[in-house]
Design a protein around this motif. Sequence first.
Motif, PDB file in Angstrom:
ATOM      1  N   LYS A 188     -14.516   5.229   3.517  1.00 39.93           N
ATOM      2  CA  LYS A 188     -13.218   4.575   3.393  1.00 39.93           C
ATOM      3  C   LYS A 188     -12.099   5.572   3.627  1.00 39.93           C
ATOM      4  CE  LYS A 188     -15.212   0.875   1.799  1.00 39.93           C
ATOM      5  NZ  LYS A 188     -15.449  -0.297   2.379  1.00 39.93           N
TER       6      LYS A 188
ATOM      7  N   CYS B  63      -8.852  -5.367  -1.240  1.00 40.82           N
ATOM      8  CA  CYS B  63      -9.946  -4.388  -1.351  1.00 40.82           C
ATOM      9  C   CYS B  63      -9.444  -2.967  -1.092  1.00 40.82           C
ATOM     10  CB  CYS B  63     -11.094  -4.728  -0.402  1.00 40.82           C
ATOM     11  SG  CYS B  63     -12.277  -5.890  -1.115  1.00 40.82           S
ATOM     12  N   GLU B  64      -8.557  -2.798  -0.138  1.00 39.75           N
ATOM     13  CA  GLU B  64      -8.000  -1.465   0.113  1.00 39.75           C
ATOM     14  C   GLU B  64      -7.173  -1.002  -1.079  1.00 39.75           C
ATOM     15  OE1 GLU B  64      -6.892   2.187   1.803  1.00 39.75           O
ATOM     16  OE2 GLU B  64      -8.602   0.860   2.122  1.00 39.75           O
ATOM     17  N   THR B  65      -6.466  -1.914  -1.704  1.00 42.64           N
ATOM     18  CA  THR B  65      -5.698  -1.574  -2.908  1.00 42.64           C
ATOM     19  C   THR B  65      -6.634  -1.122  -4.014  1.00 42.64           C
ATOM     20  OG1 THR B  65      -3.960  -3.151  -2.310  1.00 42.64           O
ATOM     21  CG2 THR B  65      -4.079  -2.477  -4.616  1.00 42.64           C
TER      22      THR B  65
ATOM     23  N   ASN C 143     -16.905  -0.115  -2.844  1.00 44.83           N
ATOM     24  CA  ASN C 143     -16.257   1.192  -2.959  1.00 44.83           C
ATOM     25  C   ASN C 143     -17.243   2.248  -3.454  1.00 44.83           C
ATOM     26  OD1 ASN C 143     -13.659   2.743  -2.930  1.00 44.83           O
ATOM     27  ND2 ASN C 143     -14.316   3.104  -5.013  1.00 44.83           N
TER      28      ASN C 143
ATOM     29  N   LYS D 254      -9.722   5.638  -6.169  1.00 41.60           N
ATOM     30  CA  LYS D 254      -9.569   7.001  -5.660  1.00 41.60           C
ATOM     31  C   LYS D 254      -8.542   7.778  -6.484  1.00 41.60           C
ATOM     32  CE  LYS D 254      -7.872   9.447  -1.592  1.00 41.60           C
ATOM     33  NZ  LYS D 254      -7.195   9.261  -0.322  1.00 41.60           N
TER      34      LYS D 254
ATOM     35  N   ARG E 190      -9.644   0.083  -3.669  1.00 41.16           N
ATOM     36  CA  ARG E 190     -10.223   1.361  -3.239  1.00 41.16           C
ATOM     37  C   ARG E 190      -9.279   2.517  -3.561  1.00 41.16           C
ATOM     38  NH1 ARG E 190     -10.084   5.255   0.149  1.00 41.16           N
ATOM     39  NH2 ARG E 190      -8.347   4.494   1.369  1.00 41.16           N
ATOM     40  N   ARG E 191      -8.013   2.353  -3.223  1.00 37.38           N
ATOM     41  CA  ARG E 191      -7.043   3.422  -3.496  1.00 37.38           C
ATOM     42  C   ARG E 191      -6.857   3.639  -4.993  1.00 37.38           C
ATOM     43  NH1 ARG E 191      -2.304   3.243   1.130  1.00 37.38           N
ATOM     44  NH2 ARG E 191      -3.734   2.882   2.859  1.00 37.38           N
TER      45      ARG E 191
ATOM     46  N   LEU F  98       0.827  -1.209   0.000  1.00 34.40           N
ATOM     47  CA  LEU F  98       0.000   0.000   0.000  1.00 34.40           C
ATOM     48  C   LEU F  98       0.861   1.258   0.000  1.00 34.40           C
ATOM     49  CD1 LEU F  98      -2.877  -1.058   2.410  1.00 34.40           C
ATOM     50  CD2 LEU F  98      -2.971  -0.813  -0.077  1.00 34.40           C
TER      51      LEU F  98
ATOM     52  N   GLU G 137      -4.251  -7.000   1.385  1.00 36.74           N
ATOM     53  CA  GLU G 137      -5.239  -5.931   1.498  1.00 36.74           C
ATOM     54  C   GLU G 137      -5.779  -5.531   0.122  1.00 36.74           C
ATOM     55  OE1 GLU G 137      -4.589  -2.929   4.640  1.00 36.74           O
ATOM     56  OE2 GLU G 137      -2.574  -3.799   4.753  1.00 36.74           O
TER      57      GLU G 137
ATOM     58  N   CYS H 110     -15.417  -5.768  -4.168  1.00 35.44           N
ATOM     59  CA  CYS H 110     -14.591  -4.648  -3.687  1.00 35.44           C
ATOM     60  C   CYS H 110     -14.977  -3.363  -4.412  1.00 35.44           C
ATOM     61  CB  CYS H 110     -13.108  -4.928  -3.908  1.00 35.44           C
ATOM     62  SG  CYS H 110     -12.427  -6.251  -2.902  1.00 35.44           S
TER      63      CYS H 110
END
Length: 104
Positions: free
Chosen positions: A104, A50-52, A97, A58, A54-55, A9, A48, A93
């Motif tokens: 988030k 889903c966080e990846t 989002n 974004k 999401r970013r 991340l 991670e 994911c």
Amino acid sequence: ILYGLDDPLEALDTLKDLVVHVHVKDGVPPARSGLLGREAPLGKGKAEVCETVRRLVKFGYAGPFILETYVWREHKTDPLFELRKGKAFIENCLEDNFKHPSSK
């Protein structure tokens, strides 16, 4: 994750403007330095994912998510089954989002 070298991340935050395509996989870090970790089904490892995703969204990423999975070898499952599960995971994911972008 598989090489136990760095935080993906943090790397993504640093390289976000250079990302043109993404290979998606998950994994567990190696037990000790010098070894290779093991691959895991998406969402079951330490990447991670889903966080990846999401970013990436974004940051304005609109390229492909290439599913890369070899867990079928270890689990003795159908590779297409694993790819379908991976596709559904990424879709969830992305859907999450867009449903909850501000949380988030």
